[in-house]
Each structure stands twice: as structure tokens, then as C-alpha cells.
Design a protein around this motif. Structure first.
Motif, PDB file in Angstrom:
ATOM      1  N   PRO A   1      -7.561  -3.889 -11.287  1.00 21.11           N
ATOM      2  CA  PRO A   1      -7.353  -3.573  -9.859  1.00 21.11           C
ATOM      3  C   PRO A   1      -6.642  -4.711  -9.115  1.00 21.11           C
ATOM      4  CG  PRO A   1      -9.621  -4.245 -10.213  1.00 21.11           C
ATOM      5  CD  PRO A   1      -8.994  -4.194 -11.577  1.00 21.11           C
ATOM      6  N   PHE A   2      -5.354  -4.827  -9.328  1.00 21.69           N
ATOM      7  CA  PHE A   2      -4.575  -5.899  -8.691  1.00 21.69           C
ATOM      8  C   PHE A   2      -4.513  -5.714  -7.180  1.00 21.69           C
ATOM      9  CE2 PHE A   2      -2.554  -6.659 -12.890  1.00 21.69           C
ATOM     10  CZ  PHE A   2      -2.550  -8.044 -12.894  1.00 21.69           C
ATOM     11  N   SER A   3      -4.473  -6.840  -6.470  1.00 21.64           N
ATOM     12  CA  SER A   3      -4.133  -6.848  -5.057  1.00 21.64           C
ATOM     13  C   SER A   3      -3.146  -7.979  -4.821  1.00 21.64           C
ATOM     14  CB  SER A   3      -5.375  -7.023  -4.174  1.00 21.64           C
ATOM     15  OG  SER A   3      -6.005  -8.262  -4.439  1.00 21.64           O
ATOM     16  N   CYS A   4      -2.463  -7.927  -3.699  1.00 22.36           N
ATOM     17  CA  CYS A   4      -1.376  -8.876  -3.469  1.00 22.36           C
ATOM     18  C   CYS A   4      -1.121  -9.028  -1.973  1.00 22.36           C
ATOM     19  CB  CYS A   4      -0.115  -8.365  -4.169  1.00 22.36           C
ATOM     20  SG  CYS A   4       1.395  -9.284  -3.830  1.00 22.36           S
TER      21      CYS A   4
ATOM     22  N   HIS B   1       4.365   1.014   0.702  1.00 17.84           N
ATOM     23  CA  HIS B   1       5.552   0.172   0.810  1.00 17.84           C
ATOM     24  C   HIS B   1       6.592   0.545  -0.253  1.00 17.84           C
ATOM     25  CE1 HIS B   1       8.039  -3.488   0.753  1.00 17.84           C
ATOM     26  NE2 HIS B   1       7.585  -3.714   1.972  1.00 17.84           N
ATOM     27  N   LYS B   2       7.860   0.401   0.101  1.00 18.77           N
ATOM     28  CA  LYS B   2       8.950   0.834  -0.785  1.00 18.77           C
ATOM     29  C   LYS B   2       9.023   0.036  -2.084  1.00 18.77           C
ATOM     30  CE  LYS B   2      12.468  -2.062   1.497  1.00 18.77           C
ATOM     31  NZ  LYS B   2      13.784  -2.048   2.192  1.00 18.77           N
ATOM     32  N   HIS B   3       8.418  -1.157  -2.145  1.00 17.95           N
ATOM     33  CA  HIS B   3       8.463  -1.945  -3.374  1.00 17.95           C
ATOM     34  C   HIS B   3       7.383  -1.556  -4.384  1.00 17.95           C
ATOM     35  CE1 HIS B   3      10.755  -5.640  -1.525  1.00 17.95           C
ATOM     36  NE2 HIS B   3      11.449  -4.510  -1.499  1.00 17.95           N
ATOM     37  N   LEU B   4       6.426  -0.756  -3.980  1.00 16.74           N
ATOM     38  CA  LEU B   4       5.299  -0.445  -4.858  1.00 16.74           C
ATOM     39  C   LEU B   4       5.702   0.232  -6.174  1.00 16.74           C
ATOM     40  CD1 LEU B   4       2.529   0.571  -2.314  1.00 16.74           C
ATOM     41  CD2 LEU B   4       2.434  -1.315  -3.956  1.00 16.74           C
TER      42      LEU B   4
ATOM     43  N   LEU C   1       1.649  -1.362 -15.045  1.00 17.57           N
ATOM     44  CA  LEU C   1       0.326  -1.009 -14.534  1.00 17.57           C
ATOM     45  C   LEU C   1       0.114   0.503 -14.539  1.00 17.57           C
ATOM     46  CD1 LEU C   1       0.153  -3.386 -11.428  1.00 17.57           C
ATOM     47  CD2 LEU C   1      -0.375  -3.887 -13.819  1.00 17.57           C
ATOM     48  N   THR C   2      -1.137   0.896 -14.599  1.00 22.01           N
ATOM     49  CA  THR C   2      -1.461   2.323 -14.540  1.00 22.01           C
ATOM     50  C   THR C   2      -1.663   2.798 -13.102  1.00 22.01           C
ATOM     51  OG1 THR C   2      -3.818   1.846 -14.823  1.00 22.01           O
ATOM     52  CG2 THR C   2      -2.542   2.267 -16.817  1.00 22.01           C
ATOM     53  N   ALA C   3      -1.818   1.863 -12.170  1.00 20.79           N
ATOM     54  CA  ALA C   3      -1.971   2.210 -10.747  1.00 20.79           C
ATOM     55  C   ALA C   3      -1.355   1.107  -9.903  1.00 20.79           C
ATOM     56  CB  ALA C   3      -3.452   2.388 -10.385  1.00 20.79           C
ATOM     57  N   ALA C   4      -0.899   1.484  -8.732  1.00 17.81           N
ATOM     58  CA  ALA C   4      -0.254   0.512  -7.844  1.00 17.81           C
ATOM     59  C   ALA C   4      -1.254  -0.515  -7.338  1.00 17.81           C
ATOM     60  CB  ALA C   4       0.375   1.242  -6.654  1.00 17.81           C
TER      61      ALA C   4
END
Length: 312
Positions: free
Chosen positions: A137-140, A178-181, A190-193
């Protein structure tokens, strides 16, 4: 050997920066279009088709409009979001494993987004090397100067009558769309954004992207292993510096504008005293390695030139 190069959209922020980096290079002949023809897709396509390589520094719709008219043999570098995950296009990040050779032989290359570059450079190696699973579960959070918003945002921030709150950081993309996702997800494998929060602040350029890691979700993986993996992955890359785990400037703070005016990128890794948490950080210029510098680097590779020619 001389190469003919055209910048479609040369009056925009990215186009102007690319033109600056190409100025004075004797191996390149820059082609131009009459001001009256700049919005005529047929005439733009004619100039592009007379070039060896063209940069498209355009909104998505304008890039999509002209590409069907471009000859397959003309090399194209697109700086919009239109083709970054499109079939038949190569993602323009040479430092990712296997990507440099793909760029070298490609005629269609999509230049990465600035926020996306900062995330992918941290996440992709760890997923690729198996230290972090694809479903982590990445966040940024990503802090950028206002030039990242292009001419319109630059004018807003530099307007003497601007709202007072423009002097404070402003989070945006709050609908989590966001357009970069798409490229952040696909290129990182990744399997999810990721949960992504971009922030614009009152300085011209520079970008600082932070990605936290919870080590309890990564059994058997240590902060030392993560830091070493990033250092090994980018070893020998001329535009990269990967700092040792915990190495920070003397005051322990990182300024988002520290690499303003360069085409380099620096990576930092820090960990909590008990090793239960990590913070991965990429530092670069959103106008350099985040856009025009990356585009020129890809051009050099596609034309068989010195990869860092014209870069700072």
C-alpha cells in the motif's frame, strides 16, 4: 553528422527549456514554424515529417491530433501524458533496467511526468528486486515549485495581485485522480495506484518526493537492505547520487529547491531509530530531470549522441 530537430510547442515552459539545452550544439539543426502556422495541424505535421526527431511539448489533445500524421520513421519525444502508458510507446526513463536500450531503438518515446519520476525512481527498483511486493500500500507526497504548472500557473504566482494564500503550500489533486497515477502504477509494476498527494509551493522550481515504508509489512527486509538495493540499482548512473542510509545535510533538513537548475537526481533514505519505519526521498528539478532535461537525455540516446550532452 547533423540531425534536424523540431520542437512543437517551443513557446511553453518545457519547450523553452529544451531549446535552451539544444542551443549552440553544432550537431543539431533546429527547425522552425511560422507563428501563423503554429495551430495548423497539417503544417505542424509537415515540419515534423521533415525532421529526424521532434519534441511534442503540447497538451494531450494536440499531441493526439498530430501523431497520426507523423511518418513512422520520424523519432518523436512526447512530453504530455497522452502516451506514457500507451502500446507502442517506450517510457523515457533510461536508468530503469532495460529501458536505455528500448529508448535507443525506439521511434516513439514518452517523457515521464515530474511527480511520477520522483515516485517511480524509488518504488520501481524495490518492486522489481522483490524487496517490496507489487500489492504494497504505497503512499507518496510530492512538493513542487510553481513552474510545474506551466505558463498559466507561473503567471498566477508571479502576479503582484495574487491571493495572499499563494505564499503558503497548497495541496491539490485532492480527488485522488491525478494524471500521473497511471504511469506511477504501471511503470512501478504495482497492482493498485498509490495514495498520492501533490503540493505546490511559492518557489519557482525544484521537487522533493517522499515515499514512506512500514517495515512491519515487509518481513525479513531491513532499512539497510532497502538503501543498498537503491544504491546498487543506480550504481554508475552519471545523473544519480544515492546517499547512504541516514546521510542528510548538516542541519538534517532537505530543501526542495536544492537541485534547481540541474538535470541531476539525488536519493536519500532514512529510518526510525528502531528500524520500524523508513522514508525514501528523491530530490531533483521538476524542469530538469522532471521534464526538459529528461527529454534531452532521451533525445541524445535516440540519436546515438553523448547521453549527457547539453545537460547541467
Amino acid at each position: 553528422m547533423s540531425y534536424k530537430v523540431f520542437i512543437d510547442g517551443s513557446s511553453g515552459t518545457t519547450g523553452l527549456r529544451i531549446a535552451d539545452r539544444l542551443a549552440g550544439r553544432p550537431e543539431l539543426e533546429l527547425l522552425h514554424i511560422a507563428e501563423a502556422d503554429r495551430k495548423d495541424v497539417e503544417k505542424r505535421a509537415a515540419v515534423i515529417n521533415s525532421a529526424d526527431l521532434a519534441f511534442l511539448c503540447l497538451p494531450d489533445a494536440a499531441s493526439k491530433e498530430v501523431i497520426p500524421l507523423v511518418k513512422p520513421e520520424v523519432k518523436v519525444l512526447d512530453t504530455s501524458t497522452a502516451f506514457r502508458t500507451a502500446p507502442g510507446w517506450v517510457y523515457g526513463f533510461p536508468e530503469l533496467r532495460g529501458q536505455r536500450e528500448k529508448i535507443r531503438t525506439a521511434n516513439r518515446v514518452a517523457v515521464p511526468g515530474c511527480h511520477a519520476s520522483g515516485f517511480i525512481v524509488l518504488a520501481r527498483p524495490l518492486v522489481e528486486m522483490g524487496l517490496v511486493p507489487a500489492d504494497y500500500p504505497f503512499s507518496c507526497h510530492s512538493l513542487t515549485g510553481y513552474s510545474g504548472g506551466g505558463k498559466k500557473m507561473i503567471a498566477e504566482y508571479e502576479d503582484a495581485a495574487r491571493p495572499a494564500l499563494y505564499s503558503t503550500p497548497r495541496a491539490y489533486g485532492l480527488t485522488l485522480h491525478h494524471k500521473h497515477l497511471p504511469e506511477m502504477t504501471a511503470v512501478s509494476g504495482l497492482t493498485a495506484a498509490p495514495v498520492f498527494c501533490p503540493i505546490v509551493d511559492d518557489y519557482y522550481s525544484g521537487m522533493e518526493v517522499t515515499v514512506p515504508l512500514r517495515m512491519d509489512l515487509l518481513p525479513g527486509v531491513t532499512p539497510e537492505a532497502v538503501s543498498k538495493a537503491l544504491a546498487d540499482y543506480y550504481a554508475g548512473e552519471k545523473l544519480f547520487t544515492v546517499h547512504p542510509l541516514g546521510q542528510l545535510p548538516g542541519d538534517g533538513m532537505l530543501a526542495a529547491g536544492a537541485l534547481q537548475g540541474t538535470d541531476r537526481i539525488e536519493l536519500y533514505t532514512t529510518a526510525s531509530p528502531d528500524g520500524s519505519q523508513m522514508l525514501l526521498i528523491s530530490l531533483f528539478d521538476n524542469l530538469g530531470k522532471g521534464s526538459s532535461g529528461a527529454a534531452v537525455q532521451c533525445m541524445n540516446i535516440m540519436l546515438g549522441l553523448d547521453e549527457t550532452a547539453g545537460l547541467e
